[in-house]
Write a protein that holds these residues in place. Structure first.
Motif, PDB file in Angstrom:
ATOM      1  N   THR A 271       0.838  -1.209   0.000  1.00 21.89           N
ATOM      2  CA  THR A 271       0.000   0.000   0.000  1.00 21.89           C
ATOM      3  C   THR A 271       0.866   1.249   0.000  1.00 21.89           C
ATOM      4  O   THR A 271       0.564   2.231  -0.687  1.00 21.89           O
ATOM      5  CB  THR A 271      -0.930   0.002   1.233  1.00 21.89           C
ATOM      6  OG1 THR A 271      -1.715  -1.191   1.244  1.00 21.89           O
ATOM      7  CG2 THR A 271      -1.873   1.204   1.200  1.00 21.89           C
ATOM      8  N   SER A 274       2.073   1.825  -3.392  1.00 24.34           N
ATOM      9  CA  SER A 274       0.978   2.327  -4.221  1.00 24.34           C
ATOM     10  C   SER A 274       0.797   3.830  -4.024  1.00 24.34           C
ATOM     11  O   SER A 274       0.679   4.587  -4.984  1.00 24.34           O
ATOM     12  CB  SER A 274      -0.316   1.589  -3.872  1.00 24.34           C
ATOM     13  OG  SER A 274      -1.406   2.070  -4.621  1.00 24.34           O
ATOM     14  N   TYR A 275       0.792   4.267  -2.760  1.00 25.36           N
ATOM     15  CA  TYR A 275       0.592   5.687  -2.456  1.00 25.36           C
ATOM     16  C   TYR A 275       1.727   6.559  -2.977  1.00 25.36           C
ATOM     17  O   TYR A 275       1.516   7.715  -3.339  1.00 25.36           O
ATOM     18  CB  TYR A 275       0.459   5.897  -0.945  1.00 25.36           C
ATOM     19  CG  TYR A 275      -0.861   5.426  -0.368  1.00 25.36           C
ATOM     20  CD1 TYR A 275      -1.880   4.923  -1.183  1.00 25.36           C
ATOM     21  CD2 TYR A 275      -1.110   5.475   1.001  1.00 25.36           C
ATOM     22  CE1 TYR A 275      -3.073   4.487  -0.653  1.00 25.36           C
ATOM     23  CE2 TYR A 275      -2.316   5.049   1.540  1.00 25.36           C
ATOM     24  CZ  TYR A 275      -3.293   4.546   0.704  1.00 25.36           C
ATOM     25  OH  TYR A 275      -4.487   4.124   1.224  1.00 25.36           O
ATOM     26  N   GLY A 303      -5.041  -7.515  -4.602  1.00 28.74           N
ATOM     27  CA  GLY A 303      -5.777  -6.244  -4.670  1.00 28.74           C
ATOM     28  C   GLY A 303      -4.849  -5.053  -4.548  1.00 28.74           C
ATOM     29  O   GLY A 303      -4.985  -4.061  -5.283  1.00 28.74           O
ATOM     30  N   CYS A 304      -3.889  -5.129  -3.611  1.00 26.41           N
ATOM     31  CA  CYS A 304      -2.897  -4.047  -3.437  1.00 26.41           C
ATOM     32  C   CYS A 304      -2.092  -3.850  -4.719  1.00 26.41           C
ATOM     33  O   CYS A 304      -1.851  -2.713  -5.151  1.00 26.41           O
ATOM     34  CB  CYS A 304      -1.942  -4.375  -2.287  1.00 26.41           C
ATOM     35  SG  CYS A 304      -2.627  -4.158  -0.643  1.00 26.41           S
ATOM     36  N   ASN A 307      -4.188  -2.205  -7.468  1.00 24.48           N
ATOM     37  CA  ASN A 307      -4.313  -0.770  -7.182  1.00 24.48           C
ATOM     38  C   ASN A 307      -3.021  -0.038  -7.518  1.00 24.48           C
ATOM     39  O   ASN A 307      -3.024   1.051  -8.100  1.00 24.48           O
ATOM     40  CB  ASN A 307      -4.651  -0.557  -5.702  1.00 24.48           C
ATOM     41  CG  ASN A 307      -6.116  -0.789  -5.404  1.00 24.48           C
ATOM     42  OD1 ASN A 307      -6.970  -0.494  -6.239  1.00 24.48           O
ATOM     43  ND2 ASN A 307      -6.428  -1.333  -4.244  1.00 24.48           N
ATOM     44  N   GLY A 310      -2.495  -0.010 -11.272  1.00 22.13           N
ATOM     45  CA  GLY A 310      -3.525   0.847 -11.861  1.00 22.13           C
ATOM     46  C   GLY A 310      -3.236   2.319 -11.651  1.00 22.13           C
ATOM     47  O   GLY A 310      -3.409   3.140 -12.567  1.00 22.13           O
ATOM     48  N   ARG A 311      -2.784   2.680 -10.441  1.00 21.67           N
ATOM     49  CA  ARG A 311      -2.426   4.074 -10.168  1.00 21.67           C
ATOM     50  C   ARG A 311      -1.306   4.544 -11.091  1.00 21.67           C
ATOM     51  O   ARG A 311      -1.243   5.712 -11.472  1.00 21.67           O
ATOM     52  CB  ARG A 311      -1.952   4.218  -8.710  1.00 21.67           C
ATOM     53  CG  ARG A 311      -3.058   4.303  -7.673  1.00 21.67           C
ATOM     54  CD  ARG A 311      -2.451   4.230  -6.285  1.00 21.67           C
ATOM     55  NE  ARG A 311      -3.457   4.360  -5.250  1.00 21.67           N
ATOM     56  CZ  ARG A 311      -3.698   5.491  -4.575  1.00 21.67           C
ATOM     57  NH1 ARG A 311      -3.002   6.571  -4.837  1.00 21.67           N
ATOM     58  NH2 ARG A 311      -4.623   5.523  -3.640  1.00 21.67           N
ATOM     59  N   ALA A 340     -10.937  -3.975  -8.149  1.00 25.71           N
ATOM     60  CA  ALA A 340      -9.816  -3.038  -8.025  1.00 25.71           C
ATOM     61  C   ALA A 340      -9.361  -2.549  -9.396  1.00 25.71           C
ATOM     62  O   ALA A 340      -9.062  -1.363  -9.580  1.00 25.71           O
ATOM     63  CB  ALA A 340      -8.656  -3.720  -7.293  1.00 25.71           C
ATOM     64  N   SER A 343     -11.980  -0.085 -10.818  1.00 28.88           N
ATOM     65  CA  SER A 343     -11.859   1.230 -10.177  1.00 28.88           C
ATOM     66  C   SER A 343     -10.703   2.030 -10.779  1.00 28.88           C
ATOM     67  O   SER A 343     -10.840   3.220 -11.074  1.00 28.88           O
ATOM     68  CB  SER A 343     -11.652   1.048  -8.673  1.00 28.88           C
ATOM     69  OG  SER A 343     -11.525   2.299  -8.033  1.00 28.88           O
ATOM     70  N   SER A 344      -9.558   1.368 -10.978  1.00 27.77           N
ATOM     71  CA  SER A 344      -8.392   2.039 -11.560  1.00 27.77           C
ATOM     72  C   SER A 344      -8.670   2.474 -12.997  1.00 27.77           C
ATOM     73  O   SER A 344      -8.306   3.582 -13.400  1.00 27.77           O
ATOM     74  CB  SER A 344      -7.170   1.115 -11.527  1.00 27.77           C
ATOM     75  OG  SER A 344      -6.800   0.822 -10.210  1.00 27.77           O
ATOM     76  N   SER A 347     -10.870   5.512 -13.048  1.00 24.23           N
ATOM     77  CA  SER A 347     -10.150   6.722 -12.630  1.00 24.23           C
ATOM     78  C   SER A 347      -9.304   7.291 -13.769  1.00 24.23           C
ATOM     79  O   SER A 347      -9.089   8.500 -13.855  1.00 24.23           O
ATOM     80  CB  SER A 347      -9.241   6.411 -11.437  1.00 24.23           C
ATOM     81  OG  SER A 347      -9.996   5.996 -10.328  1.00 24.23           O
TER      82      SER A 347
END
Length: 442
Positions: A271, A274-275, A303-304, A307, A310-311, A340, A343-344, A347
């Motif tokens: 995570t 990802s951030y 899932g992480c 994400n 995807g980010r 997940a 959602s990406s 976005s």
């Protein structure tokens, strides 16, 4: 020997030895039977436990409180609450353990209403019964009710134990109720309560989730003894407060200090990657899970990674991660991964892949989130006809949108709000303030 096998965790050997005892003509007593019933409870072998229940009656131990409570434990652990309730009603002399086992059994099934009914029926309530009801609320995400139960407990002369304090701090962490959390911290100091690793970890988690990262760091660095859970909580705290760089640095420090990361650790560090946009660092850590640490990735790790990729706009890589998921994954795990990715894609306006993900998701589950994400994506890209089509399809299939909810602490009281509800006593004043703010913003 039965006890030795049970304590060592060799549960099947406990049952095998019991079977051997019966075969050679020896009769179990009220000490033997609970050991075997506990093994059945841990293994969730209901049919074996039911057979032993028959032996309890034949041997005349149905009136023994110790045996009766262990039978309750066996039935509740095997999710047989109807049988547990029937037995509970038949026990000639119920002890505090009887009530505690029943409350815990209902709450493990998510039935907190039935657990509360049992709690209310209890003619006496010791610290264990209070603690069990409070933790049952908290473990089932009824955080406000858990704090309210503690307030009722304060009207008695019973002092909380470590387990109750940990449950309360967990409730404060999830509600963002820092004022109550600070009050609990002060109470611990006033009572000169021994601050164990578990309690310190709960305090760190509460302060970090309530946004007071400074206090969380001070508590963490002041600890003389730490375990893996404590390191995980601090890494997660740094991540959720936007300090991904220090979260990853703390992970490296954790390894240097000789602590072996577990699956929860990797959720936190992935995570953090990802951030902070560290896609390739995340891939490196993800691959090291199995190769270096022997940890099989779970749905949360996939899932992480989805994400994370995807980010970073790496949608092909994200899709590849989903296809790498083991065939043993459940449909809900697969749905989590596709959700997940969807959602990406939404976005980033990746319409074609979003449609693929949505189609796969709709084969796995009927969830309002799929329709809402697709509809919003079409609307934001100017495809209003497609957006209306998705909304119409959602309505025709009878899928209802789950209302959003939020909570806030004001002067020590938790106020909860659900989208569209009008039951709050100060709703009129709230709307006036919102209208005034809207005018000022315009």
């Amino acid at each position: 020997m039965l006890k030795a096998f049970l304590l060592k965790g060799e549960l099947n050997k406990t049952l095998e030895l019991y079977s051997h005892i019966m075969q050679i003509g020896l009769y179990p007593d009220n000490y033997t039977l609970p050991y075997v019933l506990k093994a059945c409870a841990h293994l969730q072998k209901f049919q074996v436990g039911e057979h032993i229940h028959g032996a309890v009656f034949k041997l005349g131990f149905d009136g023994d409180a110790f045996v009766g409570n262990t039978l309750l434990l066996m039935y509740s652990s095997c999710a047989r609450m109807v049988e547990a309730r029937r037995l509970f009603e038949e026990i000639p002399e119920r002890t505090a353990v009887s009530w505690t086992v029943m409350i815990s059994g209902y709450s493990k099934r998510g039935d907190v209403d039935s657990a509360r009914l049992i709690f209310d029926e209890a003619p006496f309530k010791d610290r264990g019964i209070w603690g069990c009801m409070i933790s049952s609320y908290v473990q089932n995400n009824c955080f406000k009710e858990g704090l309210e139960m503690f307030r009722l407990m304060q009207l008695t002369d019973i002092d909380p134990d470590e387990g109750i304090f940990v449950s309360l701090l967990s409730a404060c962490a999830h509600l963002g109720s820092v004022d109550i959390g600070i009050w609990i911290h002060k109470q611990l100091k006033r009572m000169q309560f021994p601050i164990t690793v578990q309690l310190n970890t709960a305090l760190i988690d509460m302060y970090a989730k309530c946004g007071n990262l400074g206090l969380a760091k001070n508590l963490f660095h002041g600890m003389q003894e730490r375990d893996v859970i404590c390191w995980n909580v601090m890494i997660s705290g740094l991540t959720m407060n936007g300090d991904a760089e220090n979260a990853l640095a703390l992970f490296e420090q954790m390894e240097k200090n000789g602590f072996r990361p577990n699956d929860i650790t990797f959720i936190a560090v992935l995570t953090a990657c990802s951030y902070s946009g560290m896609a390739y660092k995340g891939l490196q850590l993800f691959n090291s899970m199995k190769l270096v640490y022997g940890i099989e990735p779970k749905s949360e790790h996939y899932g992480c990674m989805i994400n994370l990729l995807g980010r970073a706009g790496l949608f092909d890589e994200a899709k590849e991660i989903i296809l790498r998921m083991p065939t043993s994954c459940s449909p809900s795990d697969e749905a989590m991964a596709w959700r997940a990715l969807l959602s990406s894609c939404c976005s980033h306006g990746e319409t074609s892949l979003a449609e693929v993900a949505a189609e796969r998701l709709l084969h796995l589950e009927r969830h309002c989130g799929v329709y809402v994400l697709l509809s919003n994506m079409y609307a934001s890209s100017g495809k209003y006809d497609d957006a209306r089509r998705i909304r119409k399809d959602m309505k025709e299939r009878g899928v209802e949108k789950t209302p959003g909810c939020s909570s806030i602490e004001v002067n020590g009281f938790i106020h909860e709000f659900v989208a569209g509800e009008k039951s709050h006593p100060q709703m009129e004043e709230i709307h006036k303030v919102l209208e005034k703010m809207t005018v000022q913003l315009e």
